[in-house]
Scaffold this motif. Structure first.
Motif, PDB file in Angstrom:
ATOM      1  N   GLY A 148      36.734  30.466  37.451  1.00  8.69           N
ATOM      2  CA  GLY A 148      35.569  30.761  38.291  1.00  8.69           C
ATOM      3  C   GLY A 148      34.394  31.144  37.426  1.00  8.69           C
ATOM      4  N   ALA A 149      33.301  30.440  37.605  1.00 11.45           N
ATOM      5  CA  ALA A 149      32.136  30.614  36.737  1.00 11.45           C
ATOM      6  C   ALA A 149      31.541  32.017  36.849  1.00 11.45           C
ATOM      7  CB  ALA A 149      31.083  29.566  37.074  1.00 11.45           C
ATOM      8  N   ARG A 150      31.739  32.661  38.003  1.00 13.42           N
ATOM      9  CA  ARG A 150      31.103  33.962  38.209  1.00 13.42           C
ATOM     10  C   ARG A 150      31.944  35.131  37.662  1.00 13.42           C
ATOM     11  NH1 ARG A 150      26.834  34.404  40.937  1.00 13.42           N
ATOM     12  NH2 ARG A 150      27.282  36.519  41.641  1.00 13.42           N
ATOM     13  N   LEU A 151      33.160  34.837  37.279  1.00 12.96           N
ATOM     14  CA  LEU A 151      34.056  35.876  36.750  1.00 12.96           C
ATOM     15  C   LEU A 151      33.525  36.371  35.393  1.00 12.96           C
ATOM     16  CD1 LEU A 151      36.872  37.182  37.353  1.00 12.96           C
ATOM     17  CD2 LEU A 151      37.861  35.333  36.000  1.00 12.96           C
ATOM     18  N   GLU A 152      33.506  37.683  35.209  1.00 15.59           N
ATOM     19  CA  GLU A 152      33.064  38.221  33.916  1.00 15.59           C
ATOM     20  C   GLU A 152      34.183  38.042  32.881  1.00 15.59           C
ATOM     21  OE1 GLU A 152      32.337  42.043  35.474  1.00 15.59           O
ATOM     22  OE2 GLU A 152      30.322  41.530  36.205  1.00 15.59           O
ATOM     23  N   ILE A 153      33.780  37.722  31.656  1.00 15.39           N
ATOM     24  CA  ILE A 153      34.785  37.434  30.617  1.00 15.39           C
ATOM     25  C   ILE A 153      35.687  38.650  30.364  1.00 15.39           C
ATOM     26  CG2 ILE A 153      33.116  37.935  28.735  1.00 15.39           C
ATOM     27  CD1 ILE A 153      35.909  35.321  28.457  1.00 15.39           C
ATOM     28  N   GLY A 154      35.119  39.857  30.462  1.00 12.63           N
ATOM     29  CA  GLY A 154      35.921  41.062  30.245  1.00 12.63           C
ATOM     30  C   GLY A 154      37.018  41.204  31.287  1.00 12.63           C
ATOM     31  N   GLU A 155      36.750  40.740  32.493  1.00 11.35           N
ATOM     32  CA  GLU A 155      37.748  40.808  33.559  1.00 11.35           C
ATOM     33  C   GLU A 155      38.737  39.641  33.437  1.00 11.35           C
ATOM     34  OE1 GLU A 155      36.010  41.011  37.458  1.00 11.35           O
ATOM     35  OE2 GLU A 155      37.908  41.655  38.373  1.00 11.35           O
ATOM     36  N   ALA A 156      38.208  38.462  33.107  1.00  9.92           N
ATOM     37  CA  ALA A 156      39.067  37.273  33.002  1.00  9.92           C
ATOM     38  C   ALA A 156      40.185  37.479  31.974  1.00  9.92           C
ATOM     39  CB  ALA A 156      38.232  36.059  32.628  1.00  9.92           C
ATOM     40  N   LEU A 157      39.847  38.118  30.851  1.00  8.05           N
ATOM     41  CA  LEU A 157      40.837  38.289  29.774  1.00  8.05           C
ATOM     42  C   LEU A 157      41.993  39.191  30.187  1.00  8.05           C
ATOM     43  CD1 LEU A 157      38.460  38.648  26.705  1.00  8.05           C
ATOM     44  CD2 LEU A 157      40.078  36.781  27.101  1.00  8.05           C
ATOM     45  N   LEU A 158      41.768  40.028  31.206  1.00 12.19           N
ATOM     46  CA  LEU A 158      42.830  40.929  31.667  1.00 12.19           C
ATOM     47  C   LEU A 158      43.726  40.294  32.730  1.00 12.19           C
ATOM     48  CD1 LEU A 158      40.971  44.364  32.024  1.00 12.19           C
ATOM     49  CD2 LEU A 158      42.563  43.654  30.235  1.00 12.19           C
ATOM     50  N   ASP A 159      43.306  39.152  33.253  1.00  9.34           N
ATOM     51  CA  ASP A 159      44.063  38.499  34.331  1.00  9.34           C
ATOM     52  C   ASP A 159      45.285  37.805  33.724  1.00  9.34           C
ATOM     53  OD1 ASP A 159      45.088  36.794  36.280  1.00  9.34           O
ATOM     54  OD2 ASP A 159      43.119  36.422  37.164  1.00  9.34           O
ATOM     55  N   GLN A 160      46.472  38.375  33.993  1.00 12.78           N
ATOM     56  CA  GLN A 160      47.700  37.888  33.346  1.00 12.78           C
ATOM     57  C   GLN A 160      48.077  36.473  33.776  1.00 12.78           C
ATOM     58  OE1 GLN A 160      49.274  40.020  30.866  1.00 12.78           O
ATOM     59  NE2 GLN A 160      47.216  40.828  31.202  1.00 12.78           N
ATOM     60  N   SER A 161      47.501  36.004  34.885  1.00 12.72           N
ATOM     61  CA  SER A 161      47.798  34.637  35.304  1.00 12.72           C
ATOM     62  C   SER A 161      46.940  33.625  34.531  1.00 12.72           C
ATOM     63  CB  SER A 161      47.563  34.472  36.805  1.00 12.72           C
ATOM     64  OG  SER A 161      46.182  34.523  37.101  1.00 12.72           O
ATOM     65  N   LEU A 162      45.897  34.110  33.860  1.00 12.09           N
ATOM     66  CA  LEU A 162      45.053  33.215  33.056  1.00 12.09           C
ATOM     67  C   LEU A 162      45.527  33.192  31.611  1.00 12.09           C
ATOM     68  CD1 LEU A 162      41.559  34.189  34.495  1.00 12.09           C
ATOM     69  CD2 LEU A 162      42.983  32.212  35.073  1.00 12.09           C
ATOM     70  N   VAL A 163      45.765  34.376  31.065  1.00 15.83           N
ATOM     71  CA  VAL A 163      46.327  34.494  29.721  1.00 15.83           C
ATOM     72  C   VAL A 163      47.147  35.780  29.737  1.00 15.83           C
ATOM     73  CG1 VAL A 163      44.199  35.574  28.841  1.00 15.83           C
ATOM     74  CG2 VAL A 163      45.765  34.521  27.250  1.00 15.83           C
ATOM     75  N   ALA A 164      48.350  35.739  29.168  1.00 14.68           N
ATOM     76  CA  ALA A 164      49.291  36.846  29.353  1.00 14.68           C
ATOM     77  C   ALA A 164      49.455  37.672  28.089  1.00 14.68           C
ATOM     78  CB  ALA A 164      50.656  36.309  29.786  1.00 14.68           C
ATOM     79  N   GLY A 165      49.333  38.987  28.239  1.00 15.98           N
ATOM     80  CA  GLY A 165      49.604  39.894  27.120  1.00 15.98           C
ATOM     81  C   GLY A 165      48.404  40.706  26.680  1.00 15.98           C
ATOM     82  N   ILE A 166      47.211  40.267  27.075  1.00 16.42           N
ATOM     83  CA  ILE A 166      46.002  40.995  26.681  1.00 16.42           C
ATOM     84  C   ILE A 166      45.796  42.155  27.645  1.00 16.42           C
ATOM     85  CG2 ILE A 166      43.486  40.852  26.455  1.00 16.42           C
ATOM     86  CD1 ILE A 166      43.851  37.937  25.607  1.00 16.42           C
ATOM     87  N   GLY A 167      45.653  43.352  27.095  1.00 16.30           N
ATOM     88  CA  GLY A 167      45.351  44.534  27.888  1.00 16.30           C
ATOM     89  C   GLY A 167      43.988  45.079  27.498  1.00 16.30           C
ATOM     90  N   ASN A 168      43.730  46.310  27.896  1.00 15.44           N
ATOM     91  CA  ASN A 168      42.375  46.840  27.747  1.00 15.44           C
ATOM     92  C   ASN A 168      41.923  46.991  26.297  1.00 15.44           C
ATOM     93  OD1 ASN A 168      40.057  47.575  29.088  1.00 15.44           O
ATOM     94  ND2 ASN A 168      40.505  49.767  28.905  1.00 15.44           N
ATOM     95  N   ALA A 169      42.792  47.490  25.428  1.00 13.34           N
ATOM     96  CA  ALA A 169      42.395  47.678  24.030  1.00 13.34           C
ATOM     97  C   ALA A 169      42.115  46.327  23.370  1.00 13.34           C
ATOM     98  CB  ALA A 169      43.484  48.421  23.267  1.00 13.34           C
ATOM     99  N   ILE A 170      42.977  45.350  23.624  1.00 16.73           N
ATOM    100  CA  ILE A 170      42.836  44.050  22.961  1.00 16.73           C
ATOM    101  C   ILE A 170      41.586  43.311  23.462  1.00 16.73           C
ATOM    102  CG2 ILE A 170      43.895  41.775  22.615  1.00 16.73           C
ATOM    103  CD1 ILE A 170      46.639  43.236  22.884  1.00 16.73           C
ATOM    104  N   ARG A 171      41.338  43.342  24.773  1.00 16.34           N
ATOM    105  CA  ARG A 171      40.165  42.590  25.262  1.00 16.34           C
ATOM    106  C   ARG A 171      38.871  43.243  24.776  1.00 16.34           C
ATOM    107  NH1 ARG A 171      37.170  44.494  30.560  1.00 16.34           N
ATOM    108  NH2 ARG A 171      37.977  46.596  30.619  1.00 16.34           N
ATOM    109  N   ASN A 172      38.831  44.588  24.732  1.00 18.83           N
ATOM    110  CA  ASN A 172      37.635  45.248  24.220  1.00 18.83           C
ATOM    111  C   ASN A 172      37.430  44.925  22.737  1.00 18.83           C
ATOM    112  OD1 ASN A 172      36.183  46.952  26.247  1.00 18.83           O
ATOM    113  ND2 ASN A 172      38.221  47.813  26.556  1.00 18.83           N
TER     114      ASN A 172
END
Ligand SMILES: [Zn+2]
Length: 253
Positions: A148-172
């Motif tokens: 979804g084009a409107r999704l913020e990248i910081g939120e997208a990286l936390l979505d485990q159905s998009l990419v799995a294993g990234i949590g808050n420390a890693i995405r920041n």
């Protein structure tokens, strides 16, 4: 909260301590354990392999039985090679020789047959794991962009159905290393930007698995300031789950 790098490291340590060995003891002494009274099913079985899939840990035992664990916000594994009994009443204790693994707390702890595990809907929904062999950076970035084009990248990286294993420390940390603001919308980023963000997230995870800790980043750096430019760190909750974003408004645009 344990993130994918921690789970990959745990899987390695579990294999190092107990891999190829027959479980002499398998017990769930804590009555709150989801497998209280069932853990003995693992006794006498050999731990063949342990692996991480995102934040899920799967330990494969002989004769088609697997252990599935997810630590959630507050679960943990304690793994030792000195034969000493674990402290307190864990949810699960496995031991063989001097190898001892104890698990406490968390979201998922269950015993499941390999055949059911193969069709598990939770695991099937997971996006690709950046630390998995054969991880395709380009395909994973395309998956993020398609969310979804409107999704913020910081939120997208936390979505485990998009990419799995990234949590808050890693995405920041990954977004800071890639110099991308967590507030940029996925649709406003070039494909190469999304790939760069993912590349840096994966790099952080690789380093953490090797060294046991993540490299310095903007995450929780509000007192020190930005490690790159020394400027003030901005902090704000992001997304439905209101996870705390840390970013440098100077370095990250
Ligand atoms: Zn900066």
């Amino acid at each position: 909260m344990p993130e994918g790098d921690t789970i990959h490291r745990t899987a390695r340590r579990l294999e190092a301590a107990l891999g190829g060995k027959e479980m002499v003891l398998a017990d769930a002494p804590n009555p709150r354990s989801p497998i209280h009274g069932r853990a003995a099913d693992l006794q006498g079985r050999v731990l063949e392999r342990a692996e991480a899939r995102g934040k899920h840990l799967l330990a494969h035992f002989s004769d088609g039985l697997a252990l599935h664990s997810h630590l959630g916000m507050n679960g943990r594994w304690r793994i030792r090679a000195d034969g000493r009994a674990p402290y307190g009443k864990p949810w699960l204790v496995l031991s063989s020789g001097r190898g001892v693994a104890a698990q406490s707390g968390g979201q998922i702890l269950r015993l499941v047959s390999e055949s059911r595990l193969r069709n598990d809907p939770v695991l099937a929904r997971l996006g690709p794991d950046p630390l998995a062999p054969g991880f395709d950076l380009e395909a994973a970035a395309a998956r993020l962009r398609s969310a979804g084009a409107r999704l913020e990248i910081g939120e997208a990286l936390l979505d485990q159905s998009l990419v799995a294993g990234i949590g808050n420390a890693i995405r920041n940390g990954g977004l800071w290393a890639a110099r991308i603001s967590p507030w940029r919308r996925v649709g406003d980023l070039e494909p190469a930007d999304v790939e760069r963000a993912l590349h840096h997230c994966r790099r952080i995870m690789e380093i953490a698995v090797e060294r046991g800790r993540r490299p310095e980043s903007i995450y929780r750096a509000e007192r020190r300031g930005c490690p790159r430019c020394g400027g003030p760190v901005s902090i704000r909750g992001q997304g439905d789950a209101n996870r705390t974003s840390y970013w440098c408004p100077t370095c990250q645009t």
